[in-house]
Design an enzyme around this catalytic site. Structure first.
Site, PDB file in Angstrom:
ATOM      1  N   ASP A   1      29.878  33.262  50.324  1.00 17.62           N
ATOM      2  CA  ASP A   1      30.320  33.185  51.824  1.00 17.62           C
ATOM      3  C   ASP A   1      31.738  32.608  51.920  1.00 17.62           C
ATOM      4  O   ASP A   1      32.066  31.574  50.893  1.00 17.62           O
ATOM      5  CB  ASP A   1      29.426  32.176  52.507  1.00 17.62           C
ATOM      6  CG  ASP A   1      27.906  32.804  52.726  1.00 17.62           C
ATOM      7  OD1 ASP A   1      27.827  33.948  52.636  1.00 17.62           O
ATOM      8  OD2 ASP A   1      27.225  31.846  53.351  1.00 17.62           O
TER       9      ASP A   1
ATOM     10  N   TYR B   1      22.736  25.931  44.227  1.00 19.35           N
ATOM     11  CA  TYR B   1      23.364  25.616  45.483  1.00 19.35           C
ATOM     12  C   TYR B   1      23.243  24.125  45.793  1.00 19.35           C
ATOM     13  O   TYR B   1      22.173  23.729  45.552  1.00 19.35           O
ATOM     14  CB  TYR B   1      23.285  26.453  46.635  1.00 19.35           C
ATOM     15  CG  TYR B   1      23.637  27.861  46.376  1.00 19.35           C
ATOM     16  CD1 TYR B   1      24.912  28.401  46.740  1.00 19.35           C
ATOM     17  CD2 TYR B   1      22.639  28.598  45.922  1.00 19.35           C
ATOM     18  CE1 TYR B   1      25.027  29.626  46.598  1.00 19.35           C
ATOM     19  CE2 TYR B   1      22.862  30.096  46.097  1.00 19.35           C
ATOM     20  CZ  TYR B   1      24.171  30.836  46.014  1.00 19.35           C
ATOM     21  OH  TYR B   1      24.379  31.841  45.935  1.00 19.35           O
TER      22      TYR B   1
ATOM     23  N   ASP C   1      27.021  28.404  59.987  1.00 23.50           N
ATOM     24  CA  ASP C   1      28.015  27.587  59.263  1.00 23.50           C
ATOM     25  C   ASP C   1      29.052  27.079  59.975  1.00 23.50           C
ATOM     26  O   ASP C   1      28.999  27.146  61.219  1.00 23.50           O
ATOM     27  CB  ASP C   1      28.671  28.429  58.071  1.00 23.50           C
ATOM     28  CG  ASP C   1      29.130  29.717  58.429  1.00 23.50           C
ATOM     29  OD1 ASP C   1      29.802  29.693  59.558  1.00 23.50           O
ATOM     30  OD2 ASP C   1      29.369  30.590  57.866  1.00 23.50           O
TER      31      ASP C   1
ATOM     32  N   ARG D   1      22.429  29.742  54.215  1.00 25.12           N
ATOM     33  CA  ARG D   1      22.742  29.687  55.662  1.00 25.12           C
ATOM     34  C   ARG D   1      21.604  29.880  56.527  1.00 25.12           C
ATOM     35  O   ARG D   1      21.340  29.111  57.708  1.00 25.12           O
ATOM     36  CB  ARG D   1      23.883  30.763  56.166  1.00 25.12           C
ATOM     37  CG  ARG D   1      25.251  30.183  55.828  1.00 25.12           C
ATOM     38  CD  ARG D   1      26.271  31.055  56.277  1.00 25.12           C
ATOM     39  NE  ARG D   1      26.097  32.650  55.836  1.00 25.12           N
ATOM     40  CZ  ARG D   1      26.224  33.584  56.262  1.00 25.12           C
ATOM     41  NH1 ARG D   1      26.503  33.519  57.562  1.00 25.12           N
ATOM     42  NH2 ARG D   1      26.192  34.684  55.719  1.00 25.12           N
TER      43      ARG D   1
END
Length: 173
Positions: free
Chosen positions: A6, A34, A48, A140
């Site tokens: 992203d 992550y 986000d 997200r």
């Protein structure tokens, strides 16, 4: 490269050169890991920090135990709808392109796999989570879905990919 990041995200992005480009498909099928920081006090359209915050009314601030229990519900094989600002194709068009034009984007949830997930820290409104997942998982979307589960907000203020298969952040140059 073996999987996009992203725009907000940082971290491991495996690149292939020459003959190694043929191995990138295999790399994309490996696990990803992550760490993310999620703000539970607001929402954003893209889940986000790139979009404006939309404050939410939070009548009950979740306890650390409630947050940990909620996070554990996202372990294993789960159904997840990608964000509307994603590269998922709908009728031949990228979801993000449709969303940016103001068109309604309806993305069908799909099965994704979370191998491991844990809360690293929590101090209202920020929760830091470590996720080890398979291809197709959207961090997200986790922020959005965790917020809904807890009846609060949920958007990522940070996303960092720390592993792609055997490649780790410590190996990155």
């Amino acid at each position: 490269h073996a999987g996009t990041l992203d725009p907000l995200a940082t971290g491991v992005l495996v690149l292939g050169v020459g003959k190694m480009t043929k191995k990138l498909g295999q790399m994309m099928d490996t696990h990803k890991r992550y760490t993310t920081v999620i703000d539970l006090s607001a929402n954003t359209e893209g889940h986000d920090a790139e979009a404006p915050r939309e404050e939410v009314d939070v009548p009950h601030v979740p306890t650390p135990e409630e947050v940990k229990r909620a996070v554990q519900t996202f372990s294993g094989k789960i159904m997840q709808a990608p964000p509307i600002f994603s590269a998922v194709k709908i009728d031949g068009h990228r979801a993000y392109a449709m969303a940016r034009k103001g068109k309604e984007v309806n993305i069908v949830p799909r099965k994704v796999t979370v191998h491991a997930i844990q809360v690293l820290s929590y101090e209202w409104p920020f929760v830091t989570i470590d996720i080890k997942c398979a291809k197709g998982f959207y961090v997200r979307s986790l922020a959005r879905d965790l917020g809904k589960f807890l009846s609060v907000g949920g958007y990522c203020t940070e996303i960092r990919r720390t592993e792609v298969g055997r490649f780790t952040l410590g190996m990155a140059k």
